[in-house]
Scaffold this active site. Structure first.
Site, PDB file in Angstrom:
ATOM      1  N   TYR A 174      74.371  -3.973  -1.627  1.00  0.00           N
ATOM      2  CA  TYR A 174      74.674  -4.667  -0.376  1.00  0.00           C
ATOM      3  C   TYR A 174      73.692  -5.819  -0.140  1.00  0.00           C
ATOM      4  O   TYR A 174      74.088  -6.936   0.193  1.00  0.00           O
ATOM      5  CB  TYR A 174      74.621  -3.665   0.781  1.00  0.00           C
ATOM      6  CG  TYR A 174      75.094  -4.214   2.102  1.00  0.00           C
ATOM      7  CD1 TYR A 174      76.453  -4.315   2.385  1.00  0.00           C
ATOM      8  CD2 TYR A 174      74.190  -4.644   3.070  1.00  0.00           C
ATOM      9  CE1 TYR A 174      76.895  -4.823   3.600  1.00  0.00           C
ATOM     10  CE2 TYR A 174      74.624  -5.148   4.286  1.00  0.00           C
ATOM     11  CZ  TYR A 174      75.972  -5.234   4.547  1.00  0.00           C
ATOM     12  OH  TYR A 174      76.400  -5.741   5.751  1.00  0.00           O
ATOM     13  N   LYS A 190      74.621  -9.853  -0.024  1.00  0.00           N
ATOM     14  CA  LYS A 190      74.386 -10.651   1.186  1.00  0.00           C
ATOM     15  C   LYS A 190      73.387 -11.780   0.944  1.00  0.00           C
ATOM     16  O   LYS A 190      73.503 -12.847   1.556  1.00  0.00           O
ATOM     17  CB  LYS A 190      73.933  -9.741   2.323  1.00  0.00           C
ATOM     18  CG  LYS A 190      75.034  -8.772   2.795  1.00  0.00           C
ATOM     19  CD  LYS A 190      76.305  -9.498   3.229  1.00  0.00           C
ATOM     20  CE  LYS A 190      77.338  -8.561   3.832  1.00  0.00           C
ATOM     21  NZ  LYS A 190      78.553  -9.273   4.262  1.00  0.00           N
TER      22      LYS A 190
END
Length: 252
Positions: A156, A160
């Site tokens: 994640y 990002k």
């Protein structure tokens, strides 16, 4: 906000959370809204909400990680509304938490495919439409996870961070084309993703709140306001910027 009324906006991941709030806010400001998601029933419900308030919207099922879906989505949105002025590349998942040594390649790749490749595909097919339409603005959903580090969600965090890199590169590529590209970096927001992450555990939720200097979790509508602002004429000199909307999370 200036410059939104009468324009066409595309929002991915629009069936819930930040995407839903952004679609509703665009409609409230007078935009025609093309929504996409893999959750068909929930996405169509958002369209009904917009139409019940006198707005104009359409839902298109699409998987943001699949190039054919994204290409078709952009084409259908343009065909439905006659053009494209704004896009919010927002679809995302959190993935299964775990240390890097224990992450499966399948789970890692799935998070990258949706959260990062999905943004790339959005940019790839949206930018030419905005250029041929005379300009516009794109906002990509990154996260405070794109500005910080953290254990047990490496896929994640990596995705990002990548969204911010894509945003900056795209912004420079199209700066002379009257197209602006920015990112929004939410803190911990009251969304179904957070509900899944905490699994109804009050202690886990309290820990998230404790990490927010402002003393509460954010609301999807607060991120939606930032997205629509970045698309508006009020932000006409803003491009390549990762806007943090996080209650002070990254300040300490």
């Amino acid at each position: 906000m200036k410059g939104i009324d009468g324009k066409v906006a595309l929002v991915t991941g629009a069936a819930s959370g930040i995407g839903r709030a952004t679609a509703l806010r665009f409609a409230e400001e007078g935009a025609m809204v093309a929504l996409s998601d893999v959750q068909v029933d929930a996405g169509e419900q958002v369209v009904r909400e917009i139409e019940s308030e006198g707005g104009d919207a359409a839902f298109f099922e699409a998987d943001s990680s699949k190039e054919s879906d994204v290409a078709s989505l952009v084409d259908r949105a343009v065909s439905e509304f006659g053009g494209l002025d704004f896009a919010h590349n927002n679809a995302g998942i959190e993935g299964t938490p775990g240390p890097i040594a224990e992450l499966s390649i399948e789970d890692f790749q799935r998070v990258i495919d949706i959260n990062l490749t999905g943004v790339f595909l959005g940019l790839k097919y949206e930018i030419p439409r905005l250029v041929e339409n005379g300009g516009g603005a794109i906002v990509n959903t990154s996260s405070v996870a794109g500005l910080t580090g953290g254990a047990n969600l490496a896929h994640y965090y990596a995705a990002k961070h990548g969204v911010i890199g894509l945003t900056r590169s795209a912004a420079l590529e199209v700066a002379t084309e009257n197209v602006r590209v920015n990112a929004v970096c939410p803190g911990v927001i009251e969304t179904p993703m957070i509900e899944r992450f905490t699994a109804g555990n009050d202690e886990a939720r309290a820990g998230l709140v404790e990490d927010e200097p402002i003393g509460r979790l954010g609301k999807p509508e607060e991120i939606a306001s930032a997205v629509v602002y970045l698309c508006s004429d009020d932000a006409s000199f803003v491009t390549g910027h990762p806007m943090v909307v996080d209650g002070g999370y990254v300040v300490p």
